[in-house]
Motif scaffolding. Structure first.
Motif, PDB file in Angstrom:
ATOM      1  N   LEU A   1      32.172  39.580  45.017  1.00 46.06           N
ATOM      2  CA  LEU A   1      32.337  40.904  44.211  1.00 46.06           C
ATOM      3  C   LEU A   1      32.759  40.351  42.920  1.00 46.06           C
ATOM      4  O   LEU A   1      32.420  40.967  41.874  1.00 46.06           O
ATOM      5  CB  LEU A   1      33.028  42.052  44.941  1.00 46.06           C
ATOM      6  N   THR A   2      33.945  39.496  42.735  1.00 45.66           N
ATOM      7  CA  THR A   2      34.517  39.001  41.489  1.00 45.66           C
ATOM      8  C   THR A   2      34.789  37.683  41.305  1.00 45.66           C
ATOM      9  O   THR A   2      34.506  36.763  42.402  1.00 45.66           O
ATOM     10  CB  THR A   2      35.762  39.765  41.159  1.00 45.66           C
ATOM     11  N   ASP A   3      34.391  37.003  40.106  1.00 44.55           N
ATOM     12  CA  ASP A   3      34.752  35.757  39.944  1.00 44.55           C
ATOM     13  C   ASP A   3      36.258  35.063  40.457  1.00 44.55           C
ATOM     14  O   ASP A   3      36.272  33.997  41.121  1.00 44.55           O
ATOM     15  CB  ASP A   3      34.463  35.168  38.598  1.00 44.55           C
ATOM     16  N   GLU A   4      37.117  35.871  40.336  1.00 42.49           N
ATOM     17  CA  GLU A   4      38.493  35.735  40.763  1.00 42.49           C
ATOM     18  C   GLU A   4      38.476  35.472  42.085  1.00 42.49           C
ATOM     19  O   GLU A   4      39.176  34.733  42.656  1.00 42.49           O
ATOM     20  CB  GLU A   4      39.530  36.683  40.414  1.00 42.49           C
TER      21      GLU A   4
ATOM     22  N   LEU B   1      35.916  34.690  44.118  1.00 47.33           N
ATOM     23  CA  LEU B   1      35.135  33.545  44.511  1.00 47.33           C
ATOM     24  C   LEU B   1      35.964  32.314  44.261  1.00 47.33           C
ATOM     25  O   LEU B   1      35.895  31.419  45.129  1.00 47.33           O
ATOM     26  CB  LEU B   1      33.733  33.578  43.573  1.00 47.33           C
ATOM     27  N   ASN B   2      36.616  32.276  43.201  1.00 49.11           N
ATOM     28  CA  ASN B   2      37.521  30.939  43.023  1.00 49.11           C
ATOM     29  C   ASN B   2      38.914  30.890  43.712  1.00 49.11           C
ATOM     30  O   ASN B   2      39.620  29.959  43.516  1.00 49.11           O
ATOM     31  CB  ASN B   2      37.927  31.068  41.536  1.00 49.11           C
ATOM     32  N   PHE B   3      39.059  31.684  44.624  1.00 48.35           N
ATOM     33  CA  PHE B   3      40.352  32.087  45.558  1.00 48.35           C
ATOM     34  C   PHE B   3      40.032  32.395  46.766  1.00 48.35           C
ATOM     35  O   PHE B   3      40.576  33.382  47.283  1.00 48.35           O
ATOM     36  CB  PHE B   3      41.418  32.892  44.919  1.00 48.35           C
ATOM     37  N   PRO B   4      39.402  31.531  47.560  1.00 44.96           N
ATOM     38  CA  PRO B   4      39.090  31.848  48.939  1.00 44.96           C
ATOM     39  C   PRO B   4      40.231  31.476  49.794  1.00 44.96           C
ATOM     40  O   PRO B   4      41.268  31.020  49.536  1.00 44.96           O
ATOM     41  CB  PRO B   4      38.018  30.538  49.107  1.00 44.96           C
TER      42      PRO B   4
ATOM     43  N   GLN C   1      33.170  33.746  50.396  1.00 45.16           N
ATOM     44  CA  GLN C   1      33.814  32.559  50.337  1.00 45.16           C
ATOM     45  C   GLN C   1      35.018  32.391  51.079  1.00 45.16           C
ATOM     46  O   GLN C   1      35.766  31.231  51.007  1.00 45.16           O
ATOM     47  CB  GLN C   1      34.304  32.527  48.912  1.00 45.16           C
ATOM     48  N   ASN C   2      35.517  33.097  51.985  1.00 49.20           N
ATOM     49  CA  ASN C   2      36.589  32.996  52.822  1.00 49.20           C
ATOM     50  C   ASN C   2      36.251  32.142  54.057  1.00 49.20           C
ATOM     51  O   ASN C   2      34.786  32.064  54.331  1.00 49.20           O
ATOM     52  CB  ASN C   2      37.404  34.173  53.090  1.00 49.20           C
ATOM     53  N   PHE C   3      37.307  31.905  54.982  1.00 48.69           N
ATOM     54  CA  PHE C   3      36.926  31.038  56.091  1.00 48.69           C
ATOM     55  C   PHE C   3      37.581  31.952  57.337  1.00 48.69           C
ATOM     56  O   PHE C   3      38.932  32.204  56.835  1.00 48.69           O
ATOM     57  CB  PHE C   3      37.373  29.650  56.018  1.00 48.69           C
ATOM     58  N   TYR C   4      37.171  31.826  58.199  1.00 51.77           N
ATOM     59  CA  TYR C   4      37.735  32.666  59.602  1.00 51.77           C
ATOM     60  C   TYR C   4      37.561  31.805  60.752  1.00 51.77           C
ATOM     61  O   TYR C   4      36.590  31.262  60.957  1.00 51.77           O
ATOM     62  CB  TYR C   4      36.768  33.837  59.664  1.00 51.77           C
TER      63      TYR C   4
ATOM     64  N   ALA D   1      40.317  41.585  46.845  1.00 47.94           N
ATOM     65  CA  ALA D   1      40.582  41.400  45.475  1.00 47.94           C
ATOM     66  C   ALA D   1      42.238  41.536  45.218  1.00 47.94           C
ATOM     67  O   ALA D   1      42.719  41.009  44.377  1.00 47.94           O
ATOM     68  CB  ALA D   1      40.051  42.720  44.568  1.00 47.94           C
ATOM     69  N   GLU D   2      43.085  42.700  45.966  1.00 46.41           N
ATOM     70  CA  GLU D   2      44.260  42.778  45.681  1.00 46.41           C
ATOM     71  C   GLU D   2      44.881  41.633  46.323  1.00 46.41           C
ATOM     72  O   GLU D   2      46.116  41.134  45.744  1.00 46.41           O
ATOM     73  CB  GLU D   2      44.715  44.393  46.290  1.00 46.41           C
ATOM     74  N   LEU D   3      44.678  41.231  47.472  1.00 44.56           N
ATOM     75  CA  LEU D   3      45.234  39.921  48.037  1.00 44.56           C
ATOM     76  C   LEU D   3      45.099  38.847  47.166  1.00 44.56           C
ATOM     77  O   LEU D   3      46.221  38.114  47.068  1.00 44.56           O
ATOM     78  CB  LEU D   3      44.549  39.810  49.522  1.00 44.56           C
TER      79      LEU D   3
END
Length: 199
Positions: A66-69, A71-74, A99-102, A178-180
């Motif tokens: 959704l956003t570059d921010e 994407l760069n903060f998984p 981009q996250n891990f679960y 995005a808020e997190l």
């Protein structure tokens, strides 16, 4: 790759009136909800997850950062659950970003069909893993930490993520991804957990 970004439209209900507490609108919403159920059996999830592209699209998972921010903060998550595959799926859908891990742990006491359903869902995503070990978790005991440690160990193999968040299958986020990312970015890799050790 084409990314699907879901949008939900509630037909027949005026959300503004509903949130304002309008009794007529609440009654209408309750009437409409009688014929609507999100709960499926574990066997239905097992069957649905056999066709991953269809499962992902039908259940409206967000398959874009959704956003570059973002994407760069998984982020990395552990999810511990015992029951209710439907509630787990709702949670995963809310927090899922590619981009996250679960890491998911299903309690050793859980029925086999619950484990199989969650495994099927996890198998549809490259970044969702099941714990390599299963534990018999007793809430309020040390055993609740064992699956967390197992997830942490497995998630450390993925070097990209910035913060680890632990959840249970019975929770739901109050903030978007995005808020997190904005909140955790402000911590600048610091921790906000209080210690109890006196120095």
């Amino acid at each position: 790759m084409k990314y699907f970004v879901p949008s939900r439209i509630v037909k027949g209900v005026n959300c503004g009136r509903l949130f304002a507490g309008d009794k007529n609108e609440i009654g209408l919403a309750r009437t409409l909800m009688k014929n609507y159920s999100v709960s499926k059996s574990p066997e239905e999830y097992i069957e649905d997850a056999k066709d991953c592209p269809s499962y992902i699209e039908k259940n409206m998972f967000i398959m874009s950062s959704l956003t570059d921010e973002e994407l760069n903060f998984p982020l990395a998550y552990s999810i511990l659950l015992y029951k209710d595959v439907s509630q787990f799926e709702i949670l995963l859908r809310a927090i899922y970003r590619p981009q996250n891990f679960y890491c998911v742990h299903v309690d050793l006491k859980s029925e086999k069909n619950i484990y199989d359903a969650v495994s099927g869902i996890a198998g549809c995503f490259d970044n969702v893993i099941m714990t390599s070990e299963r534990f018999n978790v007793s809430w309020g005991k040390y055993s609740i930490l064992e699956p967390e440690f197992s997830c942490m160990k497995q998630l450390l193999k993925y070097k990209k993520w910035k913060y680890f968040i632990n959840l249970t299958g019975q929770e739901y986020p109050l903030r978007t991804n995005a808020e997190l990312v904005k909140i955790l970015g402000a911590f600048n890799l610091a921790n906000d957990v209080e210690g109890t050790v006196k120095r």
